[in-house]
Scaffold this motif. Structure first.
Motif, PDB file in Angstrom:
ATOM      1  N   THR A  97       1.469  -1.029   0.125  1.00 27.35           N
ATOM      2  CA  THR A  97      -0.336   0.148   0.371  1.00 27.35           C
ATOM      3  C   THR A  97       1.052   1.209  -0.024  1.00 27.35           C
ATOM      4  O   THR A  97       2.141   1.245   0.081  1.00 27.35           O
ATOM      5  CB  THR A  97      -0.782  -0.099   1.238  1.00 27.35           C
ATOM      6  OG1 THR A  97      -0.334   0.244   1.935  1.00 27.35           O
ATOM      7  CG2 THR A  97      -2.175  -1.406   1.107  1.00 27.35           C
ATOM      8  N   VAL A  98       0.150   2.015  -0.679  1.00 26.63           N
ATOM      9  CA  VAL A  98       1.534   3.559  -0.464  1.00 26.63           C
ATOM     10  C   VAL A  98      -0.071   4.375  -0.357  1.00 26.63           C
ATOM     11  O   VAL A  98      -0.949   4.637  -1.008  1.00 26.63           O
ATOM     12  CB  VAL A  98       1.394   3.757  -1.672  1.00 26.63           C
ATOM     13  CG1 VAL A  98       2.089   4.823  -2.045  1.00 26.63           C
ATOM     14  CG2 VAL A  98       2.675   2.933  -2.711  1.00 26.63           C
ATOM     15  N   GLY A  99       0.621   5.526   0.361  1.00 26.54           N
ATOM     16  CA  GLY A  99      -0.298   6.648   1.364  1.00 26.54           C
ATOM     17  C   GLY A  99       1.008   7.940   0.811  1.00 26.54           C
ATOM     18  O   GLY A  99       1.975   7.623   1.294  1.00 26.54           O
ATOM     19  N   ARG A 100       0.147   9.384   1.674  1.00 24.74           N
ATOM     20  CA  ARG A 100       0.885   9.946   1.225  1.00 24.74           C
ATOM     21  C   ARG A 100      -0.050  10.823   1.904  1.00 24.74           C
ATOM     22  O   ARG A 100      -0.799  11.564   2.483  1.00 24.74           O
ATOM     23  CB  ARG A 100       0.888  10.755   0.126  1.00 24.74           C
ATOM     24  CG  ARG A 100       1.330  12.107  -0.143  1.00 24.74           C
ATOM     25  CD  ARG A 100       1.739  12.885  -1.758  1.00 24.74           C
ATOM     26  NE  ARG A 100       2.518  13.976  -1.930  1.00 24.74           N
ATOM     27  CZ  ARG A 100       3.487  14.293  -2.609  1.00 24.74           C
ATOM     28  NH1 ARG A 100       3.670  13.755  -3.843  1.00 24.74           N
ATOM     29  NH2 ARG A 100       3.552  15.741  -2.364  1.00 24.74           N
ATOM     30  N   ASP A 101       1.215  11.493   3.000  1.00 19.97           N
ATOM     31  CA  ASP A 101       0.285  12.306   4.383  1.00 19.97           C
ATOM     32  C   ASP A 101       1.954  13.520   5.116  1.00 19.97           C
ATOM     33  O   ASP A 101       2.606  12.920   4.986  1.00 19.97           O
ATOM     34  CB  ASP A 101      -0.489  11.646   5.456  1.00 19.97           C
ATOM     35  CG  ASP A 101      -1.094  12.609   6.291  1.00 19.97           C
ATOM     36  OD1 ASP A 101      -2.027  13.636   5.832  1.00 19.97           O
ATOM     37  OD2 ASP A 101      -1.498  11.993   6.973  1.00 19.97           O
ATOM     38  N   HIS A 102       0.650  14.751   5.572  1.00 24.07           N
ATOM     39  CA  HIS A 102       2.077  15.062   5.957  1.00 24.07           C
ATOM     40  C   HIS A 102       3.107  15.445   4.991  1.00 24.07           C
ATOM     41  O   HIS A 102       4.163  15.340   6.338  1.00 24.07           O
ATOM     42  CB  HIS A 102       2.357  14.292   7.223  1.00 24.07           C
ATOM     43  CG  HIS A 102       0.923  14.548   8.776  1.00 24.07           C
ATOM     44  ND1 HIS A 102       0.185  15.929   8.771  1.00 24.07           N
ATOM     45  CD2 HIS A 102       0.648  13.544   8.845  1.00 24.07           C
ATOM     46  CE1 HIS A 102      -0.486  15.297   9.293  1.00 24.07           C
ATOM     47  NE2 HIS A 102      -0.444  14.440   9.718  1.00 24.07           N
ATOM     48  N   GLY A 103       3.041  15.430   3.826  1.00 17.51           N
ATOM     49  CA  GLY A 103       4.337  15.697   3.244  1.00 17.51           C
ATOM     50  C   GLY A 103       5.031  14.263   3.087  1.00 17.51           C
ATOM     51  O   GLY A 103       6.501  15.264   2.778  1.00 17.51           O
ATOM     52  N   ASN A 143       8.768  17.076   0.248  1.00 15.44           N
ATOM     53  CA  ASN A 143       8.798  18.478   0.496  1.00 15.44           C
ATOM     54  C   ASN A 143       9.288  19.042   1.304  1.00 15.44           C
ATOM     55  O   ASN A 143       9.991  18.416   2.405  1.00 15.44           O
ATOM     56  CB  ASN A 143       7.251  19.230  -0.422  1.00 15.44           C
ATOM     57  CG  ASN A 143       6.505  18.790   0.688  1.00 15.44           C
ATOM     58  OD1 ASN A 143       6.429  19.228   1.902  1.00 15.44           O
ATOM     59  ND2 ASN A 143       5.204  18.484   0.594  1.00 15.44           N
ATOM     60  N   GLY A 144       9.573  20.540   1.542  1.00 17.41           N
ATOM     61  CA  GLY A 144      10.751  20.974   2.645  1.00 17.41           C
ATOM     62  C   GLY A 144      11.922  20.599   2.373  1.00 17.41           C
ATOM     63  O   GLY A 144      12.510  20.179   1.025  1.00 17.41           O
ATOM     64  N   ARG A 145      12.617  21.224   3.115  1.00 21.39           N
ATOM     65  CA  ARG A 145      14.365  21.215   3.433  1.00 21.39           C
ATOM     66  C   ARG A 145      14.818  20.161   3.513  1.00 21.39           C
ATOM     67  O   ARG A 145      15.755  20.042   2.762  1.00 21.39           O
ATOM     68  CB  ARG A 145      14.746  21.878   4.835  1.00 21.39           C
ATOM     69  CG  ARG A 145      14.107  22.931   5.084  1.00 21.39           C
ATOM     70  CD  ARG A 145      15.276  24.085   5.997  1.00 21.39           C
ATOM     71  NE  ARG A 145      15.025  25.351   5.893  1.00 21.39           N
ATOM     72  CZ  ARG A 145      14.651  26.441   6.629  1.00 21.39           C
ATOM     73  NH1 ARG A 145      15.738  25.873   7.803  1.00 21.39           N
ATOM     74  NH2 ARG A 145      14.911  27.829   6.867  1.00 21.39           N
ATOM     75  N   GLU A 149      14.521  12.850   1.313  1.00 16.64           N
ATOM     76  CA  GLU A 149      15.593  11.739   2.435  1.00 16.64           C
ATOM     77  C   GLU A 149      14.634  10.937   2.467  1.00 16.64           C
ATOM     78  O   GLU A 149      13.160  10.641   2.520  1.00 16.64           O
ATOM     79  CB  GLU A 149      15.168  12.145   3.812  1.00 16.64           C
ATOM     80  CG  GLU A 149      16.548  12.952   3.771  1.00 16.64           C
ATOM     81  CD  GLU A 149      16.515  14.602   5.093  1.00 16.64           C
ATOM     82  OE1 GLU A 149      16.209  13.585   5.728  1.00 16.64           O
ATOM     83  OE2 GLU A 149      17.751  14.754   5.058  1.00 16.64           O
ATOM     84  N   CYS A 150      15.380   9.369   2.639  1.00 20.11           N
ATOM     85  CA  CYS A 150      14.340   7.774   2.565  1.00 20.11           C
ATOM     86  C   CYS A 150      15.137   7.686   4.336  1.00 20.11           C
ATOM     87  O   CYS A 150      15.464   7.806   4.183  1.00 20.11           O
ATOM     88  CB  CYS A 150      14.711   7.721   1.768  1.00 20.11           C
ATOM     89  SG  CYS A 150      13.702   8.062  -0.280  1.00 20.11           S
ATOM     90  N   SER A 151      13.979   7.033   4.689  1.00 21.18           N
ATOM     91  CA  SER A 151      14.262   6.167   5.919  1.00 21.18           C
ATOM     92  C   SER A 151      13.309   4.658   5.311  1.00 21.18           C
ATOM     93  O   SER A 151      12.166   4.740   5.638  1.00 21.18           O
ATOM     94  CB  SER A 151      14.074   6.668   6.752  1.00 21.18           C
ATOM     95  OG  SER A 151      12.556   6.703   7.214  1.00 21.18           O
TER      96      SER A 151
END
Length: 249
Positions: A97-103, A143-145, A149-151
């Motif tokens: 599953t893939v979700g996008r939230d809070h950037g 998005n953002g500074r 970045e991935c974890s």
């Protein structure tokens, strides 16, 4: 036909966390009432004694497994490592599953196994384990500074139910929605984890009061302010407090 399931308040699992040793303590709620329930909990509840009581009363569990159960954790990790290397001999169910939230973009890949002979002696003290699962959660900042970045985090679970990969991932996600929507707010806004109330039933009573307060503030929608601002306003303004409480001014 199996008996109908009914939900149980997350406060039951909270009670486990307040006790120093889940293996030796007295249960704060009568387990005779825990019929036909599926309990989902973090590693603090992952104890053979707790699992045995739940199964004996026709309930089911889904526990996170961490290093507080080192033998079980190592065996489960080894099972999935063998699968990844192509040496397990059986195919395992997987879902993504893939979700996008809070950037953030989060991809969750769940793999479940039901043939558990390879766990060997690790199953000896664990009642009715029918599913072991691994969830790989990969988060990418979009998005953002910190953009790009991935974890990656690996989580392991055991359950007394035969769960498909989709059902297991959905149950775990539901558990974390409670953690993020309730427990995190209680800790950050009400400083619940810093509470030192220990005498008598004080800890349980205040836990109930915090949840009542949280629900009342959430239900008050006339103000678009943050949770903390609503709490402060209720303390400063009697009219607003009465609106939160639903009592006439």
């Amino acid at each position: 036909m199996p008996p109908p399931q009914r939900p149980v308040s997350q406060i039951f699992l909270d009670a486990f966390a307040d006790l120093p040793d889940p293996r030796t303590r007295n249960y704060p709620y009568p387990l005779e009432e825990l019929l036909f329930i599926a309990l989902c909990g973090d590693a603090i509840a992952c104890q053979p004694t707790i699992a045995q009581h739940i199964v004996e009363r026709q309930g089911d569990y889904l526990w996170a497994v961490k290093n507080n159960q080192p033998t079980l954790a190592q065996r489960i990790e080894a099972l999935f490592d063998t699968h990844d290397a192509g040496n397990l001999g059986v195919s395992l169910q997987e879902s993504e599953t893939v979700g996008r939230d809070h950037g953030r973009l989060e991809t969750r890949r769940c793999t479940v196994a039901h043939e558990l002979d390879t766990l060997g002696p690790a199953l000896k003290h664990w009642p009715a384990i029918k599913t072991v699962a691994r969830i790989r959660a990969t988060r990418e900042i979009v998005n953002g500074r910190a953009q790009g970045e991935c974890s990656t985090e690996w989580r392991y679970y055991v359950s007394s139910r035969i769960l498909s990969a989709e059902a297991c991932e959905a149950a775990v996600r539901a558990h974390w929605s409670i953690e993020n929507g309730c427990h995190w707010v209680l800790d950050v806004q009400f400083s619940e984890d810093d509470s030192r109330i220990r005498v008598g039933d004080g800890a349980e009573n205040f836990a109930i009061l915090r949840r009542i307060s949280l629900n009342l503030i959430k239900q008050e929608t006339s103000s678009k302010k943050s949770m903390n601002s609503k709490r402060l306003k209720a303390g400063w303004c009697t009219d607003y407090l009465q609106k939160v409480l639903g009592t006439p001014s």
